[in-house]
Design an enzyme around this catalytic site. Sequence first.
Site, short mmCIF file in Angstrom:
data_model
loop_
_atom_site.label_atom_id
_atom_site.label_comp_id
_atom_site.label_asym_id
_atom_site.label_seq_id
_atom_site.Cartn_x
_atom_site.Cartn_y
_atom_site.Cartn_z
N PHE A 92 0.81 -1.22 0.00
CA PHE A 92 0.00 0.00 0.00
C PHE A 92 0.85 1.27 0.00
O PHE A 92 0.41 2.32 -0.45
CB PHE A 92 -0.93 0.03 1.23
CG PHE A 92 -1.86 -1.14 1.32
CD1 PHE A 92 -2.30 -1.80 0.18
CD2 PHE A 92 -2.30 -1.59 2.57
CE1 PHE A 92 -3.16 -2.89 0.27
CE2 PHE A 92 -3.17 -2.67 2.66
CZ PHE A 92 -3.60 -3.32 1.51
N LYS A 156 -11.55 1.66 12.41
CA LYS A 156 -11.03 2.19 13.66
C LYS A 156 -9.88 1.29 14.12
O LYS A 156 -9.87 0.12 13.72
CB LYS A 156 -12.14 2.28 14.71
CG LYS A 156 -12.69 0.92 15.19
CD LYS A 156 -12.20 0.53 16.53
CE LYS A 156 -11.95 -0.89 16.73
NZ LYS A 156 -11.40 -1.40 17.88
N HIS A 186 -17.84 -0.03 14.27
CA HIS A 186 -18.89 -1.00 13.97
C HIS A 186 -19.96 -1.09 15.06
O HIS A 186 -21.04 -1.61 14.84
CB HIS A 186 -18.31 -2.38 13.64
CG HIS A 186 -17.55 -3.00 14.76
ND1 HIS A 186 -16.21 -2.84 14.90
CD2 HIS A 186 -17.95 -3.76 15.80
CE1 HIS A 186 -15.81 -3.48 15.98
NE2 HIS A 186 -16.85 -4.05 16.55
N ASP A 243 -7.98 1.29 21.95
CA ASP A 243 -8.64 0.37 21.02
C ASP A 243 -10.16 0.33 21.23
O ASP A 243 -10.90 0.06 20.29
CB ASP A 243 -8.06 -1.04 21.19
CG ASP A 243 -8.56 -1.99 20.11
OD1 ASP A 243 -8.64 -1.56 18.94
OD2 ASP A 243 -8.89 -3.15 20.42
N HIS A 248 -15.54 2.96 20.58
CA HIS A 248 -16.84 2.37 20.93
C HIS A 248 -17.46 3.03 22.17
O HIS A 248 -18.62 3.43 22.17
CB HIS A 248 -16.72 0.89 21.27
CG HIS A 248 -16.14 0.06 20.18
ND1 HIS A 248 -16.35 0.33 18.86
CD2 HIS A 248 -15.37 -1.07 20.21
CE1 HIS A 248 -15.73 -0.58 18.13
NE2 HIS A 248 -15.13 -1.44 18.92
N LYS A 331 -10.07 -7.21 28.46
CA LYS A 331 -9.87 -8.49 27.76
C LYS A 331 -9.63 -9.55 28.82
O LYS A 331 -9.17 -9.26 29.93
CB LYS A 331 -8.62 -8.41 26.89
CG LYS A 331 -8.76 -7.46 25.73
CD LYS A 331 -9.04 -8.22 24.48
CE LYS A 331 -9.11 -7.34 23.26
NZ LYS A 331 -9.91 -7.94 22.20
N LYS A 336 -18.41 -12.04 29.00
CA LYS A 336 -18.52 -11.15 27.83
C LYS A 336 -19.84 -10.39 27.99
O LYS A 336 -20.92 -11.02 28.05
CB LYS A 336 -18.54 -11.98 26.55
CG LYS A 336 -18.69 -11.16 25.28
CD LYS A 336 -18.53 -12.04 24.06
CE LYS A 336 -18.99 -11.37 22.78
NZ LYS A 336 -18.23 -10.21 22.37
#
Length: 459
Positions: A92, A156, A186, A243, A248, A331, A336
């Site tokens: 790229f 992102k 997302h 992250d 988010h 994490k 979850k």
Amino acid sequence: MANKTLKSTTFVIFGAGGDLSTRKILPAIYKLVESKKLSKFCIIGLARTDRKFNDIIKEAKKHIKTSKKDQAKAKKIWEKIEQRSTYLSLDFNTESGYQQLKETIHKLESRYNKTKNRLFYLATLPTQYQNITKYLTKYQIATKSSIKFSRIAYEKPFGTDQITAKKINKCINKVFHEKLVYRIDHYLGKELVSNMALLRFTNRVLEPLWSNKHIEKVDIVMTEKLDIGKRGNFYDNYGALKDVVQNHLLQLVALTAMEQPKKLEAKYIRDQKVKVLQKTKIQSMQLGQYNKFTKVKGVKKNSKTDTFAALKLTINNSRWRGVPFNIKTGKALNKKETYIDIKFKHIPCLLQSCPRETNHLRINIKDPNITLKINSKLPGTKNQVIPISLKFSENLHFDQNSPKAYENLIEQIIQGDQSAFVRSDEVEASWKIIDAAIKKHKGKLLTYKKGSTGPKVPK
Ligand SMILES: NC(=O)c1ccc[n+]([C@@H]2O[C@H](COP(=O)([O-])OP(=O)(O)OC[C@H]3O[C@@H](n4cnc5c(N)ncnc54)[C@H](OP(=O)(O)O)[C@@H]3O)[C@@H](O)[C@H]2O)c1
């Protein structure tokens, strides 16, 4: 979303061989073809490795579940996708490959998409965004035209701090009008997140209560059982704060706290979200790292990268002054979960034994449902109250095959609807919050065991 036929589109996917492309983007395109929303299209997949498009399809297939009776239909769809796709190996960052890319696009479009509508999807690292953007316009691959569209989508995280985000935005806005730019988060494609504004602004039982007068605190949680897996190299340069919180979680804060937009359209929603972000400050922050993180391939042995973050935010405006927004992500935890929990204040109580619980509204994003906890009389007792839950579960009420986040997002890009995408000023405002937090953070990195509830966070 209505079953609308989408305009014919050429997808140019940068990073086509990667995890995101094979796990999310190609399966989303498959679903759009399956639902017959997308019929005229072609795909050019780009990455470094020498491979065939079919190798990418083999990976992507694993992420589409097909029942026995639908196998023949699925085979046909994958064959259609393969026939209309090609793969090009290029670096790229090296200009010389872009002339070949231009010729490849022309060749494929002459057979499958004469409209030349193009969607450039950058599923690659933010450090490559500036070069790709520059070369796409230099080689007139992305062109300005009123009869066909050239839209560009960036994944992102968008940059690594406010300075890099500003640099990328400046580079993009030199060559692309902001109307053509789709910064993807997302989470904004998830049903209950996109439902947030409707939920708030179409319900008389909610909106008048949506302020510091009635709300005690807001908790926003996104935890994962998964550890870093094979993403050590990438993750060690980011961490939970950059992250997940920067994008988010701050987006969820903005959607929860924004004022009512004039209309439910991209410009007005984004105007309101950015106002909230500009008033948001971090009051306290704890960062943590799970044990054995530094043993993961690609992670530095002495890494201080956070895999857990807990923050208390305040929003300095008349609606929210005094209400803490508590944010948590991590994490390798025991659960979850992704939810927004609104805890309402106590009301003056006339009973002798008043309920300890106050009302809660929980918007559960993972297993999409909304639960309102209210107090009710315990049957057979005299004026004794217990909390009960009123629950709306999306899967019980609506078609379980409702579109997944990436399917929604790709559909919206093709339709030119920017309401679920992040504008340049929003990205910069949220990086400003994160940069300030990192600068201020003097606390040590807490440690926690994999599979635990996370480090002990001081109240
Ligand atoms: N994975 C997810 O679930 C997820 C979710 C949200 C956002 N994102 C974001 O999406 C982006 C991609 O993530 P990913 O997980 O798909 O990463 P990945 O698995 O590492 O894939 C990266 C892709 O980019 C290609 N690539 C990297 N550098 C290149 C270069 N200089 N020239 C040509 N090709 C190059 C790789 O080529 P080869 O295939 O040839 O190695 C690979 O196809 C990242 O910014 C990430 O943060 C990912």
